[in-house]
Scaffold this motif. Structure first.
Motif, mmCIF file in Angstrom:
data_model
loop_
_atom_site.group_PDB
_atom_site.id
_atom_site.type_symbol
_atom_site.label_atom_id
_atom_site.label_comp_id
_atom_site.label_asym_id
_atom_site.label_seq_id
_atom_site.Cartn_x
_atom_site.Cartn_y
_atom_site.Cartn_z
ATOM 1 N N UNK A 23 26.885 -4.908 -19.862
ATOM 2 C CA UNK A 23 27.299 -4.761 -18.329
ATOM 3 C C UNK A 23 26.879 -6.104 -17.703
ATOM 4 N N UNK A 24 27.765 -6.176 -16.316
ATOM 5 C CA UNK A 24 27.406 -7.254 -15.613
ATOM 6 C C UNK A 24 26.614 -6.835 -14.323
ATOM 7 N N UNK A 25 25.634 -7.696 -14.000
ATOM 8 C CA UNK A 25 24.723 -7.525 -13.012
ATOM 9 C C UNK A 25 25.461 -8.234 -11.922
ATOM 10 N N UNK A 26 25.688 -7.086 -10.720
ATOM 11 C CA UNK A 26 26.219 -7.649 -9.536
ATOM 12 C C UNK A 26 25.278 -7.604 -8.143
ATOM 13 N N UNK A 27 25.244 -8.734 -7.499
ATOM 14 C CA UNK A 27 24.503 -8.787 -6.285
ATOM 15 C C UNK A 27 25.616 -8.800 -5.216
ATOM 16 N N UNK A 28 25.385 -8.003 -4.195
ATOM 17 C CA UNK A 28 26.519 -7.960 -3.087
ATOM 18 C C UNK A 28 25.855 -7.945 -1.663
ATOM 19 N N UNK A 29 26.212 -8.780 -0.969
ATOM 20 C CA UNK A 29 25.818 -8.889 0.628
ATOM 21 C C UNK A 29 27.109 -8.614 1.520
ATOM 22 N N UNK A 30 26.994 -7.835 2.353
ATOM 23 C CA UNK A 30 28.210 -7.188 3.149
ATOM 24 C C UNK A 30 27.986 -7.167 4.488
ATOM 25 N N UNK A 47 35.153 -6.965 8.088
ATOM 26 C CA UNK A 47 34.101 -6.816 7.456
ATOM 27 C C UNK A 47 34.147 -8.433 6.325
ATOM 28 N N UNK A 48 32.776 -8.614 6.198
ATOM 29 C CA UNK A 48 33.095 -10.088 5.393
ATOM 30 C C UNK A 48 31.788 -9.816 4.206
ATOM 31 N N UNK A 49 32.145 -10.299 2.976
ATOM 32 C CA UNK A 49 31.437 -9.998 1.886
ATOM 33 C C UNK A 49 31.275 -11.324 0.977
ATOM 34 N N UNK A 50 30.017 -11.139 0.199
ATOM 35 C CA UNK A 50 29.761 -12.040 -1.028
ATOM 36 C C UNK A 50 29.217 -11.314 -1.999
ATOM 37 N N UNK A 51 29.732 -11.656 -3.276
ATOM 38 C CA UNK A 51 29.087 -11.146 -4.333
ATOM 39 C C UNK A 51 28.922 -12.260 -5.363
ATOM 40 N N UNK A 52 27.768 -11.871 -6.260
ATOM 41 C CA UNK A 52 27.610 -12.928 -7.500
ATOM 42 C C UNK A 52 27.425 -11.891 -8.653
ATOM 43 N N UNK A 53 28.157 -12.215 -9.478
ATOM 44 C CA UNK A 53 28.308 -11.339 -10.761
ATOM 45 C C UNK A 53 27.930 -12.306 -12.064
ATOM 46 N N UNK A 87 31.819 -15.697 -8.480
ATOM 47 C CA UNK A 87 31.363 -15.481 -7.113
ATOM 48 C C UNK A 87 32.671 -15.036 -6.542
ATOM 49 N N UNK A 88 32.627 -14.076 -5.626
ATOM 50 C CA UNK A 88 33.642 -13.294 -4.841
ATOM 51 C C UNK A 88 33.249 -13.616 -3.654
ATOM 52 N N UNK A 89 34.015 -13.841 -2.503
ATOM 53 C CA UNK A 89 33.840 -14.083 -0.962
ATOM 54 C C UNK A 89 35.245 -13.654 -0.329
ATOM 55 N N UNK A 90 34.997 -13.208 0.878
ATOM 56 C CA UNK A 90 36.076 -12.978 1.490
ATOM 57 C C UNK A 90 35.914 -12.114 2.887
ATOM 58 N N UNK A 91 37.191 -11.512 3.422
ATOM 59 C CA UNK A 91 36.812 -10.870 4.530
ATOM 60 C C UNK A 91 37.981 -9.626 4.532
#
Length: 177
Positions: A23-30, A47-53, A87-91
């Protein structure tokens, strides 16, 4: 998790499972800002988001070493955990408007909405991916150099840069719909 072989119905690619996947651990800030108006749920939102996988699951195409015939039958797709963090980031921009504004009563039960999302999704290439690239792009001695370095980062597997959705809704509380 068990070993299996199947065929992707969209592409006819052979897919072989990988029982070593984790499994991949995901940290997500929205963050999201919404504004509602009117009595029928009209809204607009940003919305704005930033995720670390950690150890993202990605696809890879391999050659079946036991298939000496070559061609498409010698290739299959499987999945692996990339050892690097993605890393994923966007809006996202979203809106909904009730159609009661057109003056007919039934329009109060109808709404149209949609959203558009931009995603910047990157991951560093694994050491295995980098080491496989050099022989693939190799040139003969004396030929002009066509390849000097493989980019260390690339787009995360199967992540679009843009997505858009449009929806049409019917909501009639008296009918329970």
């Amino acid at each position: 998790i068990g070993y299996y072989v199947s065929v992707d119905s969209g592409t006819d690619d052979l897919i072989v499972s990988n029982p070593q996947l984790q499994l991949s651990e995901v940290k997500s800030w929205d963050a999201r800002v919404e504004y509602f108006w009117g009595g029928f749920g009209d809204n607009v939102a940003v919305s704005f988001f930033y995720k670390e996988i950690a150890d993202p699951i990605e696809s890879i195409i391999l050659r079946d070493a036991s298939n000496f015939g070559g061609g498409g039958d010698a290739l299959f797709r499987t999945f692996f955990n990339n050892e690097n963090q993605a890393t994923l980031q966007g809006f996202e921009v979203e809106a909904r408007k009730n159609l009661g504004l057109f003056g007919f009563e039934f329009g109060e039960y109808l709404s149209i909405g949609g959203n558009v999302t931009y995603i910047d999704a990157t991951v560093k290439r694994s050491e295995a991916e980098l080491s496989r690239a050099a022989p693939f792009f190799a040139v003969k001695p004396g030929d002009p150099e066509r390849f000097d370095e493989y980019e260390e980062e690339r787009r995360l597997f199967n992540q679009p840069e843009w997505t858009a959705n449009l929806d049409f809704n019917f909501d009639q509380p008296d009918w329970g719909t």
